[in-house]
Design an enzyme around this catalytic site. Structure first.
Site, PDB file in Angstrom:
ATOM      1  N   HIS A  31      46.310  42.026  35.052  1.00 27.77           N
ATOM      2  CA  HIS A  31      46.096  41.038  36.118  1.00 27.77           C
ATOM      3  C   HIS A  31      47.242  41.152  37.106  1.00 27.77           C
ATOM      4  O   HIS A  31      48.389  41.389  36.710  1.00 27.77           O
ATOM      5  CB  HIS A  31      46.047  39.621  35.541  1.00 27.77           C
ATOM      6  CG  HIS A  31      45.392  38.638  36.451  1.00 27.77           C
ATOM      7  ND1 HIS A  31      46.057  38.014  37.484  1.00 27.77           N
ATOM      8  CD2 HIS A  31      44.123  38.193  36.508  1.00 27.77           C
ATOM      9  CE1 HIS A  31      45.222  37.225  38.117  1.00 27.77           C
ATOM     10  NE2 HIS A  31      44.044  37.306  37.558  1.00 27.77           N
ATOM     11  N   ASP A  77      37.993  38.030  32.028  1.00 26.91           N
ATOM     12  CA  ASP A  77      36.765  38.825  31.873  1.00 26.91           C
ATOM     13  C   ASP A  77      36.611  39.461  30.510  1.00 26.91           C
ATOM     14  O   ASP A  77      35.562  40.034  30.213  1.00 26.91           O
ATOM     15  CB  ASP A  77      36.733  39.919  32.958  1.00 26.91           C
ATOM     16  CG  ASP A  77      36.586  39.299  34.330  1.00 26.91           C
ATOM     17  OD1 ASP A  77      37.430  39.567  35.203  1.00 26.91           O
ATOM     18  OD2 ASP A  77      35.648  38.505  34.500  1.00 26.91           O
TER      19      ASP A  77
HETATM   20  C1  SDX Z   1      39.748  39.030  38.009  1.00 24.20           C
HETATM   21  O1  SDX Z   1      43.233  37.939  41.296  1.00 24.20           O
HETATM   22  C2  SDX Z   1      42.608  37.149  40.517  1.00 24.20           C
HETATM   23  O2  SDX Z   1      43.014  36.012  40.290  1.00 24.20           O
HETATM   24  C3  SDX Z   1      41.324  37.725  39.920  1.00 24.20           C
HETATM   25  C4  SDX Z   1      40.634  36.861  38.865  1.00 24.20           C
HETATM   26  C5  SDX Z   1      40.066  35.579  39.460  1.00 24.20           C
HETATM   27  O3  SDX Z   1      39.838  34.650  38.687  1.00 24.20           O
HETATM   28  O4  SDX Z   1      39.737  35.589  40.678  1.00 24.20           O
HETATM   29  O5  SDX Z   1      41.556  36.540  37.827  1.00 24.20           O
HETATM   30  C6  SDX Z   1      39.441  37.611  38.260  1.00 24.20           C
HETATM   31  O6  SDX Z   1      39.467  39.837  38.864  1.00 24.20           O
HETATM   32  C7  SDX Z   1      40.460  39.419  36.740  1.00 24.20           C
HETATM   33  C8  SDX Z   1      40.795  40.947  36.691  1.00 24.20           C
HETATM   34  C9  SDX Z   1      39.560  41.679  36.261  1.00 24.20           C
HETATM   35  N1  SDX Z   1      39.758  43.156  36.387  1.00 24.20           N
HETATM   36  C10 SDX Z   1      39.829  43.918  35.294  1.00 24.20           C
HETATM   37  O7  SDX Z   1      39.861  43.496  34.138  1.00 24.20           O
HETATM   38  C11 SDX Z   1      39.839  45.407  35.618  1.00 24.20           C
HETATM   39  C12 SDX Z   1      40.946  46.074  34.803  1.00 24.20           C
HETATM   40  N2  SDX Z   1      42.209  45.637  35.326  1.00 24.20           N
HETATM   41  C13 SDX Z   1      42.890  46.465  36.317  1.00 24.20           C
HETATM   42  O8  SDX Z   1      42.040  47.114  37.193  1.00 24.20           O
HETATM   43  C14 SDX Z   1      44.122  45.794  36.917  1.00 24.20           C
HETATM   44  O9  SDX Z   1      44.806  45.257  35.871  1.00 24.20           O
HETATM   45  C15 SDX Z   1      43.963  44.755  38.005  1.00 24.20           C
HETATM   46  C16 SDX Z   1      43.148  45.252  39.149  1.00 24.20           C
HETATM   47  C17 SDX Z   1      43.332  43.507  37.467  1.00 24.20           C
HETATM   48  C18 SDX Z   1      45.363  44.413  38.524  1.00 24.20           C
HETATM   49  O10 SDX Z   1      45.871  45.572  39.091  1.00 24.20           O
HETATM   50  P1  SDX Z   1      47.331  45.589  39.785  1.00 24.20           P
HETATM   51  O11 SDX Z   1      47.971  44.265  39.763  1.00 24.20           O
HETATM   52  O12 SDX Z   1      47.203  46.288  41.093  1.00 24.20           O
HETATM   53  O13 SDX Z   1      48.171  46.431  38.769  1.00 24.20           O
HETATM   54  P2  SDX Z   1      48.280  47.989  38.779  1.00 24.20           P
HETATM   55  O14 SDX Z   1      46.907  48.581  38.969  1.00 24.20           O
HETATM   56  O15 SDX Z   1      49.360  48.376  39.717  1.00 24.20           O
HETATM   57  O16 SDX Z   1      48.706  48.274  37.266  1.00 24.20           O
HETATM   58  C19 SDX Z   1      50.058  48.330  36.894  1.00 24.20           C
HETATM   59  C20 SDX Z   1      50.090  49.401  35.810  1.00 24.20           C
HETATM   60  C21 SDX Z   1      49.520  50.732  36.274  1.00 24.20           C
HETATM   61  O17 SDX Z   1      50.127  51.737  35.437  1.00 24.20           O
HETATM   62  P3  SDX Z   1      51.381  52.599  36.067  1.00 24.20           P
HETATM   63  O18 SDX Z   1      50.897  53.194  37.357  1.00 24.20           O
HETATM   64  O19 SDX Z   1      52.503  51.598  36.251  1.00 24.20           O
HETATM   65  O20 SDX Z   1      51.683  53.641  35.008  1.00 24.20           O
HETATM   66  O21 SDX Z   1      49.241  48.985  34.710  1.00 24.20           O
HETATM   67  C22 SDX Z   1      48.161  49.909  34.577  1.00 24.20           C
HETATM   68  C23 SDX Z   1      48.062  50.673  35.878  1.00 24.20           C
HETATM   69  O22 SDX Z   1      47.506  51.974  35.641  1.00 24.20           O
HETATM   70  N3  SDX Z   1      46.959  49.101  34.337  1.00 24.20           N
HETATM   71  C24 SDX Z   1      46.027  49.377  33.419  1.00 24.20           C
HETATM   72  C25 SDX Z   1      45.105  48.330  33.489  1.00 24.20           C
HETATM   73  N4  SDX Z   1      45.486  47.460  34.444  1.00 24.20           N
HETATM   74  C26 SDX Z   1      46.634  47.952  34.959  1.00 24.20           C
HETATM   75  N5  SDX Z   1      45.900  50.426  32.550  1.00 24.20           N
HETATM   76  C27 SDX Z   1      44.824  50.382  31.746  1.00 24.20           C
HETATM   77  N6  SDX Z   1      43.891  49.399  31.763  1.00 24.20           N
HETATM   78  C28 SDX Z   1      43.993  48.363  32.608  1.00 24.20           C
HETATM   79  N7  SDX Z   1      43.098  47.401  32.636  1.00 24.20           N
END
Ligand code: SDX
Length: 437
Positions: free
Chosen positions: A314, A372
């Protein structure tokens, strides 16, 4: 409440350009903000923050999130207490008007919403344009935007009375529209709302009843779905809420602005994650279930795989999403009530969560289950098809979108949102005539 801090920020430049003092403002709780509204006028420079990791887009009184503590407050009330002591329409009243209703206020609000649950009979003809297997979010994006064609008496977003009736209409009609999208995909007749039922029981009726026999909503499932609506109702300035605010800032009508929010929520990084998470669990199950979790986690850690652990991570929560905890409890309740305690996907999800929370890759990146992760398992147990999960999210989030939109429009200082850019393209150059190119 935005109060000036006695601390100033000073921006200085190593090239001797004039330094600039930037005021800092404090909110009630949470991070202070540095006011950069005069930055470009005084320095000719923009800030740069794609993805808005360090940017507050507005001053709001509605929802507060503490990502480190894993805390979520709607108008100051903890989500755990609201989920335990209130129903969704009380939560809608809280988000829209700033406080929980008393008995008389609740009765009035429920009556106003109940009297707007039907949609114009013409709405059904929009659905006929879609294939039966159209994704429900494609249908919902179209239907919600189409509502603006029916309510010319409530499309002036700057008119408080229009904003009020549009809010009631949207909250009241989203369940009807989502149920219509489902019935259309199932090839079943639409069920009209039954206004003697509660908001969520009415939705279950419109979803699962047929003209052929009586249908009694299961109270445990109604309560669970009502709680799911509460948990999804609002969440500060997330992607879809920011979309609604930016869209509404042009002065467009509320139905169009909410349709923009529906479109944004559809994405798998946002509201589409619950559908993606259940599909992910199904794939792991196909691979061999719990024994194959290690192999799946290895794929997730391999950047080249493009595989993410859906329902994890998140932008704000760097601790357990409080909604995920409540959703897991709801999972136990619903599966228990349905005699599905041994649901293989729920067991797989809990095993996956345990392994991920102990794995350095996730611990180092502070990746925890979000709202989720478990919501799909509960909805599937209730009988909601996977493809409809995000439409359910949109149904619940509509009140948050409207509350945030109305807060912005109600602020006399609001302006149309118009971000700038860092331009890295070609500087001015002349066109070479075709023959010479
Ligand atoms: C919702 O914003 C809100 O409030 C949203 C929400 C709401 O109520 O409105 O809470 C609802 O959208 C919840 C989130 C649902 N999405 C998912 O579950 C999809 C999986 N999650 C990711 O796509 C991600 O965690 C995000 C999009 C939710 C957040 O992404 P960020 O903040 O941009 O973080 P990032 O992508 O920069 O990740 C940081 C690191 C990265 O690794 P490095 O580059 O540092 O090596 O963490 C890794 C990412 O690759 N990472 C994950 C991951 N989420 C982040 N690796 C594996 N699986 C994941 N789910």
């Amino acid at each position: 409440m935005m109060t000036p801090s006695d601390v100033k920020a000073t921006l200085s430049f190593s090239d001797g350009s004039a330094a600039m003092d930037l005021p800092i403002y404090k909110g009630t709780i949470g991070p202070d903000v540095i006011d950069i509204r005069k930055l470009y006028a005084q320095t000719g420079k923009f800030t740069y923050d794609p993805g808005f990791l360090s940017t507050a887009s507005c001053n709001s009184t509605i929802t507060y999130i503490d990502g480190d503590k894993g805390e979520l407050l709607y108008r100051g009330y903890p989500i755990e207490q609201l989920a335990e002591n209130c129903d969704f329409l009380e939560t809608c009243h809280l988000l829209l008007y700033g406080d929980l209703p008393n008995v008389a206020q609740k009765a009035d609000f429920v009556s106003r919403v109940t009297n707007h649950t039907m949609v114009n009979e013409q709405m059904q003809f929009f659905l006929r344009g879609f294939r039966r297997d159209a994704h429900p979010m494609a249908v919902m994006t179209g239907l919600v935007g189409a509502l603006s064609a029916f309510y010319h008496d409530s499309t002036d977003i700057n008119n408080p009375q229009h904003r009020e009736i549009a809010a009631i209409r949207l909250i009241a009609k989203m369940p009807t529209l989502v149920a219509m999208a489902y019935k259309y995909s199932a090839g079943q007749p639409y069920m009209y709302p039954k206004n003697k039922l509660s908001y969520t029981a009415n939705f279950m009726h419109m979803m699962f009843a047929t003209p052929c026999e009586d249908y009694e909503p299961n109270d445990v499932l109604v309560r669970a779905l009502d709680r799911i609506f509460i948990l999804h109702a609002d969440h500060e300035q997330n992607a879809s809420t920011s979309t609604v605010r930016l869209c509404g800032s042009s002065g467009t009508n509320p139905f169009a602005a909410i349709a923009a929010g529906v479109a944004c929520l559809w994405g798998p990084a946002h509201g589409g994650a619950n559908e993606a998470c259940l599909n992910m669990l199904g794939e792991i199950q196909q691979m061999g279930g719990v024994e194959k979790i290690g192999e799946f986690i290895r794929q997730v850690k391999d950047k080249n795989s493009g595989v993410k652990l859906m329902g994890f991570g998140h932008r704000v929560y760097k601790n357990y999403d409080p909604r995920a905890k409540l959703m897991r409890e709801t999972c136990h309740e619903v599966l228990g009530a349905l005699g599905l305690e041994n649901d293989p996907l729920f067991k797989l999800a809990m095993a996956l969560e345990k392994i991920a929370l102990e794995d350095e890759y996730f611990v180092a990146r502070k990746l925890y289950p979000n709202v989720d992760f478990y919501s799909g398992i509960v909805q599937r147990a209730i009988g909601i098809p996977v493809s409809l999960f995000t439409a359910i999210f949109a149904l619940a989030r509509t009140v948050g979108w409207i509350a945030q939109l109305n807060e912005m429009i109600g602020d006399p200082e609001y302006k149309i949102g118009r971000p700038r850019q860092l331009f890295a393209g070609s500087a001015r150059r002349d066109v070479t005539p075709l023959a010479a190119r």
